[in-house]
Design an enzyme around this catalytic site. Sequence first.
Site, mmCIF file in Angstrom:
data_model
loop_
_atom_site.group_PDB
_atom_site.id
_atom_site.type_symbol
_atom_site.label_atom_id
_atom_site.label_comp_id
_atom_site.label_asym_id
_atom_site.label_seq_id
_atom_site.Cartn_x
_atom_site.Cartn_y
_atom_site.Cartn_z
ATOM 1 N N GLU A 49 0.860 -1.185 0.000
ATOM 2 C CA GLU A 49 0.000 0.000 0.000
ATOM 3 C C GLU A 49 0.902 1.243 0.000
ATOM 4 O O GLU A 49 1.927 1.285 0.677
ATOM 5 C CB GLU A 49 -0.877 0.002 1.257
ATOM 6 C CG GLU A 49 -1.827 1.207 1.319
ATOM 7 C CD GLU A 49 -2.744 1.207 2.548
ATOM 8 O OE1 GLU A 49 -2.362 0.617 3.590
ATOM 9 O OE2 GLU A 49 -3.843 1.793 2.463
ATOM 10 N N LYS A 120 -9.850 1.776 -2.494
ATOM 11 C CA LYS A 120 -10.107 1.322 -1.115
ATOM 12 C C LYS A 120 -11.550 1.659 -0.728
ATOM 13 O O LYS A 120 -11.980 2.822 -0.819
ATOM 14 C CB LYS A 120 -9.121 2.019 -0.186
ATOM 15 C CG LYS A 120 -9.050 1.483 1.216
ATOM 16 C CD LYS A 120 -7.918 2.207 1.958
ATOM 17 C CE LYS A 120 -7.519 1.562 3.244
ATOM 18 N NZ LYS A 120 -6.313 2.182 3.818
ATOM 19 N N CYS A 161 -5.757 -2.916 2.619
ATOM 20 C CA CYS A 161 -5.503 -2.738 4.045
ATOM 21 C C CYS A 161 -6.761 -2.787 4.921
ATOM 22 O O CYS A 161 -7.263 -3.861 5.197
ATOM 23 C CB CYS A 161 -4.694 -1.461 4.275
ATOM 24 S SG CYS A 161 -3.804 -1.534 5.848
#
Length: 283
Positions: A49, A120, A161
């Site tokens: 990331e 995301k 994440c």
Amino acid sequence: MSKVVNNLMRLALLQLNVSKDKLVNLQHASQKIREAVKEHKPRIVTLPECFNSPYGTKYFREYAESIPSGETSQTLSQLAKEMGIYIVGGSIPELDSDDKIYNTCTIWSPEGNLIAKHRKMHLFDIDVKGGIRFKESETLSAGNEFTIIEVDGHKIGIGICYDIRFEEMAKVYRNEGCKMLIYPAAFNMTTGPMHWELLQRSRANDNQLYVVTTSPARDEKGEYVAYGHSMVVDPWAKVVKSAKEGEETVVADIDFSLVEQVRQQIPVYSQRRLDLYSTNKKC
Ligand SMILES: NC(=O)CCC(=O)C(=O)O
């Protein structure tokens, strides 16, 4: 004639040092990708990331680029083509035409084509007393779409994440037939020791599939100290490979036939009592 699917696949996870210099980050990632491919011949290379910029809300706009016209996209496209591999390109701050910024993972084919991008979906907004406070929503917008790629006949779901904390998202991917979930990620020194491995093994166990994470290397002097420990967990929820804290390349041989073995031997998916509960049902 039925299609023959190769169940074996090699991955290389690049746990990279990340600096404040974008060009240095891109050159470093390029060098590491070339080395990993020459030495290990992976089918897929995964990056961390935020591998081209520091991870911090005050940096995202400054480092943001359009996709696929920006320099990071161009670099990854050329590398994927030159090395003949798939690249799951970690994530970068993406500048969209509406001036919003997203935390976005780009995925490149061996022909150098952008086959998907994942924004995301769950922004990392937490405030742990005495630990970490982080508010991605100060500068980022959330994505609204699931992202599934197919490599050699195997479906792979992509998250970034904090997305890993949401088991519903992983279940959607499992329902769509995914056998692996890949999360570029940068956990921290508060939640990493508590939850990093636990979450990966939980998602693998719940959904009986492989879970793969790739973190930046830990930099104790950085403003945001990444936990490291990039990892591959198999469908039995066993950690098969794990990095330490520093810069490291993790190579893992995946056997997708394990997914079917686990699903047959512990058939929880067909044993669910969907007559009594479902994700849509209110308590
Ligand atoms: N970059 C992130 O989304 C960090 C997520 C994290 O550390 C967590 O605990 O969740």
